[in-house]
Every structure is written in C-alpha cells, then in structure tokens.
Design an enzyme around this catalytic site. Sequence first.
Site, PDB file in Angstrom:
ATOM      1  N   THR A   1       1.667   2.361   0.579  1.00  0.00           N
ATOM      2  CA  THR A   1       0.535   1.259   0.269  1.00  0.00           C
ATOM      3  C   THR A   1      -0.343   1.412   1.668  1.00  0.00           C
ATOM      4  OG1 THR A   1       1.515   0.339  -1.086  1.00  0.00           O
ATOM      5  CG2 THR A   1      -0.518  -0.760  -0.555  1.00  0.00           C
ATOM      6  N   ARG A  29       3.306   2.325 -14.728  1.00  0.00           N
ATOM      7  CA  ARG A  29       3.688   1.077 -13.856  1.00  0.00           C
ATOM      8  C   ARG A  29       2.503   0.924 -12.951  1.00  0.00           C
ATOM      9  NH1 ARG A  29       4.621  -0.297  -8.427  1.00  0.00           N
ATOM     10  NH2 ARG A  29       5.882  -2.045  -8.195  1.00  0.00           N
ATOM     11  N   GLY A  31       1.287  -1.504  -9.548  1.00  0.00           N
ATOM     12  CA  GLY A  31       1.649  -2.614  -8.872  1.00  0.00           C
ATOM     13  C   GLY A  31       1.488  -2.153  -7.146  1.00  0.00           C
ATOM     14  N   ASP A  32       2.131  -2.782  -6.190  1.00  0.00           N
ATOM     15  CA  ASP A  32       2.121  -2.340  -4.700  1.00  0.00           C
ATOM     16  C   ASP A  32       0.991  -2.136  -4.129  1.00  0.00           C
ATOM     17  OD1 ASP A  32       4.859  -2.713  -5.228  1.00  0.00           O
ATOM     18  OD2 ASP A  32       4.846  -0.307  -5.616  1.00  0.00           O
ATOM     19  N   THR A  52       0.750  -5.549   0.777  1.00  0.00           N
ATOM     20  CA  THR A  52       1.617  -4.399   0.519  1.00  0.00           C
ATOM     21  C   THR A  52       3.145  -5.079   0.220  1.00  0.00           C
ATOM     22  OG1 THR A  52       2.723  -2.640   1.405  1.00  0.00           O
ATOM     23  CG2 THR A  52       2.001  -4.144   3.099  1.00  0.00           C
ATOM     24  N   GLY A  53       3.659  -4.465  -0.874  1.00  0.00           N
ATOM     25  CA  GLY A  53       5.112  -5.242  -0.943  1.00  0.00           C
ATOM     26  C   GLY A  53       5.345  -4.929  -2.444  1.00  0.00           C
ATOM     27  N   GLY A  55       5.187  -5.201  -5.817  1.00  0.00           N
ATOM     28  CA  GLY A  55       3.909  -5.642  -6.568  1.00  0.00           C
ATOM     29  C   GLY A  55       4.273  -6.430  -7.551  1.00  0.00           C
TER      30      GLY A  55
END
Lengths: 132, 217
Positions: A1, A29, A31-32, A52-53, A55
Amino acid sequence: TVGAVALDRDGNLAAATSTGGMTNKMPGRVGDVPVIGAGTYADNRTAAISATGHGEKFIRNVVAYQIAAGIEFDGLTLQEAADRVINGKLDQGDGGIIAVDRFGTISMTFNSPGMFRGAIDSQGYFEVAIWE
Amino acid sequence: KEYALVIHGGAGVISRDISDEVREGYLASLETAVRAGEEMLREGRSALDVVEAVVMILEDDPRFNAGVGAVYTSEAVHELDAAIMDGRDLNAGAVAGLRTVRNPISMARYIMEETPHVFFAGAGAEQLADQTSLERVDNTFFNTEIRRNQLDRALQRAAQQSGVPAGVHRGYAAAETTGHPTTPQTNSPGALHSTPSASGSGTFSEVIFLEEADRYG
C-alpha cells in the site's frame, strides 16, 4: 500500500491511498485500505489521513475518520487523536497512518514493526525512515 | 507551516536483516517521491494535485505494493484499489478491483471529479475507465518476480496447511491475463490465512514483507 497526504499553500488538505491488497487474497476482497473513512480521509477543518495495514481492522474501526473526529469533536491534537486510535483501539501489529493537520503538524503513527514513510515541510523538516 | 507532505509505502513486518543496498533503495524511492511532491507544493500546486502525483510515483515504483509491484490475488492476477479525498469540500473518489488502469489513483480522482458518485468496483469500474483518457495496460504490466514468488510460497504453504492435494484446482484461466501458467489453487478458505514465516534472506528478491505482513499491504 502507498499513500500521501498534503497541506498546500492555500491551506487545503488532501489524502490519497493506493494498494494491491494482500498476497493470495480472495478475488473481490477490498482493503489495505483505500476506503473512504477507513483508510483515506481529508477535511480542511481537521486533517488529511492515509492508512496502511490490516484492512479489515481499519474498516471496522473507521480509523481515518475516527482520527479526524477526535480533532473535531474532542479537541485532541493530531498526535493525540492518532495515538488514541492506532495505539488505543487497534491491535498491536495492525498497521499505521500518516497524517497532516491544517497547521502542518505531521504524524506518522504505526503499531507494526515498521512502516515505509517520509515527510517534508516548508520549514526544512525532512525524514525518510522504515523502522522506529 | 506553508506546506507539508507525508507519504507511506506500506507497513508491516519489515525485516531488519535486509542488506544496506535494499534499505538504501527503499529510502531513495521514498525520498524521490517526497522531493517531487515538495517541489510541487513549493510551486503552489494544490494538495490534491500533489497527493495524486506522489501516489502515481509510488504506483510506478516496483518496490511498493501498488500499481507495478502489486501483490497477486489467489487467482494470480492483480486487483488494485485506490481512494482520494479533497479536504476542501469532502469530495471523494474510490475504486476497487481495477485490473487495467495503469494508475488507479487517477481513476479514483476521475470518479471524484467527473461523476456524481464516490465508489466504483470491478467490471463497472473498468467500463467507466473506457470512457476516460487514462492509460490502460495489460494486467501483466503490474507483474514482478518478487510478488510472484511470494504468491507461489503462499499457495504452497496454504496447500500444506489445508491438506488439500495439490491437484485440486479452481481452474481459473489465469494464464490469459498473467502470462504465467495457470496456478494451482486450493479451495480451502482457511488456506487464505497463513502464519508468519521466518525472516527473508536479505536479498531484494526476498524482501520484505513476509506472509502475514502481506495482509498489511
């Protein structure tokens, strides 16, 4: 990310985030975390935030908006608001955020072992780093 | 302050055993992006222009998990997500599951500025992209060897953990979009959640994100 947040000479804030997600993720999916409110948020009254991480955690906790809301409704500083969410609500290792508020205050707050990051401002501050 | 810029290139388990060369490479990439953004801010460009431009630089940099260098899905393709928000008016744009737009952040901005909507995903996002002048690429454009190796290791480990024989495949025709042979896929949902692995070797091909870290982008 990857992500970027900025304060410009006109006092405007903006945030941007982009990602490929996670390795071996299920198709579809998301996320993130280029999700508005969760990992990307900007409001001239408060701050611009990019996350960032993990998600799913950022989405469930509406992390970016929670930080902005901490400034707007609870009178917290940017760093206090970021700490409350990243170090107080998320689990250790979930990830982190970068943020800048309307005064140009910079926050790079993360609870994972590392975060690729960099910052610069009009007063000559410059930093690039990976770990604590 | 007259202006300020902050960037990130992902977070997670980043091995401290990486070589000086690899570390310096990452720091140089970060500095390149930061310096480019600062120059724009110094010249009076808008925060919105700057964050888009800086993210484009990072998307085009194979070191980071976005654009070129993005990780692979379980079907061995790249699905890219991006979002952008303007602090002046809370206008926002986001896109998910893009496969052929070179710089997804610009697609997010297009959605924000040129449509009355906020979020497009998947096939609809690709159709909308057809109406733009944004650069399109084959999905293989985003391929990198390091990410392919990460996927192969993840699939191998997932198959071991799930106990699903290697011959059980989804049969997804990944070869058409990736240029790689169709990759064996397990059908076990549990296979998507792997445990952290040991540290990488410290070479570029082994940096930096380990399996669990890949959850973190």
